[in-house]
Design a protein around this motif. Structure first.
Motif, short mmCIF file in Angstrom:
data_model
loop_
_atom_site.label_atom_id
_atom_site.label_comp_id
_atom_site.label_asym_id
_atom_site.label_seq_id
_atom_site.Cartn_x
_atom_site.Cartn_y
_atom_site.Cartn_z
N ASP A 229 1.06 -1.19 0.05
CA ASP A 229 -0.05 0.14 0.07
C ASP A 229 0.91 1.33 0.10
O ASP A 229 0.35 2.26 -0.45
CB ASP A 229 -1.05 -0.04 1.18
N LEU A 230 2.10 1.17 0.33
CA LEU A 230 3.00 2.18 0.44
C LEU A 230 3.75 2.48 -0.76
O LEU A 230 4.38 3.65 -1.21
CB LEU A 230 4.06 2.00 1.44
N PHE A 231 3.56 1.76 -1.73
CA PHE A 231 4.14 2.02 -3.28
C PHE A 231 3.21 2.00 -4.31
O PHE A 231 3.44 2.63 -5.38
CB PHE A 231 4.77 0.67 -3.62
N ARG A 232 1.92 1.84 -3.90
CA ARG A 232 0.89 2.14 -5.21
C ARG A 232 0.33 3.33 -5.12
O ARG A 232 0.08 3.86 -4.29
CB ARG A 232 -0.13 0.86 -4.97
N PRO A 233 0.35 4.08 -6.51
CA PRO A 233 -0.32 5.35 -6.50
C PRO A 233 -1.93 5.25 -6.44
O PRO A 233 -2.43 4.21 -6.79
CB PRO A 233 -0.11 5.98 -7.88
N TYR A 234 -2.65 6.34 -5.72
CA TYR A 234 -3.87 6.21 -5.70
C TYR A 234 -4.40 7.53 -6.22
O TYR A 234 -3.95 8.50 -5.97
CB TYR A 234 -4.48 6.21 -4.06
N PHE A 235 -5.88 7.29 -6.92
CA PHE A 235 -6.51 8.59 -7.30
C PHE A 235 -7.43 8.73 -6.10
O PHE A 235 -8.38 8.17 -5.71
CB PHE A 235 -7.46 8.32 -8.63
N VAL A 236 -7.30 10.21 -5.49
CA VAL A 236 -8.03 10.51 -4.53
C VAL A 236 -8.80 11.51 -4.69
O VAL A 236 -8.53 12.88 -5.34
CB VAL A 236 -7.04 11.04 -3.56
N ILE A 237 -10.22 11.77 -4.13
CA ILE A 237 -11.23 12.51 -4.44
C ILE A 237 -11.08 13.34 -3.10
O ILE A 237 -11.51 12.83 -2.14
CB ILE A 237 -12.60 11.88 -4.49
N PRO A 238 -10.80 14.48 -3.04
CA PRO A 238 -10.67 15.39 -1.98
C PRO A 238 -12.16 15.91 -1.64
O PRO A 238 -13.03 16.04 -2.21
CB PRO A 238 -9.53 16.39 -2.38
N LYS A 239 -11.79 16.65 -0.22
CA LYS A 239 -12.78 17.62 0.00
C LYS A 239 -12.92 18.76 -0.87
O LYS A 239 -11.97 19.53 -1.09
CB LYS A 239 -12.67 18.13 1.56
N MET A 240 -13.89 19.20 -1.29
CA MET A 240 -14.16 20.26 -2.17
C MET A 240 -14.26 21.55 -1.42
O MET A 240 -15.32 22.34 -1.45
CB MET A 240 -15.09 20.28 -3.41
N ASN A 241 -13.27 22.06 -0.81
CA ASN A 241 -13.19 22.97 0.24
C ASN A 241 -12.50 24.40 -0.04
O ASN A 241 -12.25 24.86 0.58
CB ASN A 241 -13.03 22.47 1.70
N ASN A 242 -12.18 24.54 -1.42
CA ASN A 242 -11.60 25.61 -1.72
C ASN A 242 -11.99 25.96 -3.23
O ASN A 242 -12.24 24.84 -3.94
CB ASN A 242 -9.99 25.67 -1.69
#
Length: 295
Positions: free
Chosen positions: A202-215
């Motif tokens: 898990d420390l080597f694989r890239p991930y697509f992350v959906i963030p908080k839309m807070n800005n």
């Protein structure tokens, strides 16, 4: 420059106008089990590399110090952040090199970034299309896997190298490493429930992350991130479920597409709601008008 290997993008089309680009994007297959995000490059030879790993000279080994220095100088800016991922999003916004790669879910936003910089009008640009498995590579801002990767930014370079060099093959042995124990402490500071069962892969694989839309910028750009962990070349083998392809934008088409996007409302003043970017857009617009009158 950081010595990391990133996979390039295979060309699957080209567009000479915004109409051709829209037709191309509209025709992309979008299976329900795959995510799809976009990134614009002014030079098609560029790789999709997080800013931390494309600094010259290479300062990626100083990541933890960069993070601490910025927070120590501007602590009030980070008081509302509840996780390291939140802080990395804010640091990215402020221009600090991070292990996060900006992407967008709107292909026209990516097209804008491929053509907006007039300094690169002599080079072909591209829109990179990144797809991957929803099941194991798409995460939300509060994901445990994202916490593990984001908190790598708190480790020293030697601690990260010790994890990369570890020969541990079981979760139990891996979690006995001093560097992994330190990583665990950082994760526990934001997630009291977190159990010490960190998986090496898990420390080597890239991930697509959906963030908080807070800005406002994230909202305007339909923004998201791909977060990168440790050097994949040093890690365990795994099935690569993220792929990059690209739509090439020939240099001769950039000006025409840029004007079309401006007419549709895609410019600095809308994609960068901050007043300084709006000011730059006004200057560029009036300069373009003056140039057009002299042709």
């Amino acid at each position: 420059m950081a010595l990391r290997k990133f996979i390039g993008a295979r060309e699957i089309g080209s567009a000479l106008s915004i109409e051709e680009a829209v037709t191309f994007f509209d025709g992309l297959a979008r299976p329900a089990d795959k995510f799809m995000v976009f990134r614009g490059h002014a030079d098609t030879s560029w790789y999709s590399v997080p800013s931390l790993f494309r600094t010259d000279p290479d300062i990626s080994g100083d990541e933890s110090q960069l993070v601490r220095e910025l927070v120590s100088r501007y602590p009030h800016e980070f008081t509302s952040d509840v996780s390291m991922f939140d802080r990395l999003v804010r640091m990215q916004h402020f221009g600090l090199p991070t292990r996060m790669l900006d992407v967008t879910r709107n292909p026209l936003v990516a097209l804008y970034f491929a053509v907006v910089d007039g300094e690169y009008d002599g080079k072909d640009g591209s829109v990179v299309i990144t797809t991957g498995s929803v099941e194991d590579r798409r995460k939300y801002f509060d994901s445990d896997a994202v916490s593990c990767v984001a908190n790598l930014a708190n480790l020293t370079a030697s601690e990260r190298r010790s994890i990369e060099a570890s020969a541990a093959t079981t979760i139990k042995d891996f979690n006995k490493l001093a560097a992994v124990d330190r990583l665990y402490q950082f994760i526990r500071s934001e997630k009291r429930y977190f159990r010490k069962v960190i998986k090496k892969i898990d420390l080597f694989r890239p991930y697509f992350v959906i963030p908080k839309m807070n800005n406002r910028r994230l909202i305007a750009q339909s923004g998201a991130f791909i977060i990168h962990g440790l050097d994949q070349a040093s890690g365990p083998s795994y099935t690569r479920t993220i792929t990059n392809t690209k739509l090439t934008i020939p240099a001769t088409a950039k000006g025409r597409i840029r004007r079309s996007l401006h007419q549709l409302g895609y410019d600095d003043s809308t994609l960068f709601p901050e007043i300084d970017r709006a000011s730059r857009q006004l200057v560029r617009h009036f300069s373009d008008l003056k140039t057009a009158l002299t042709l």
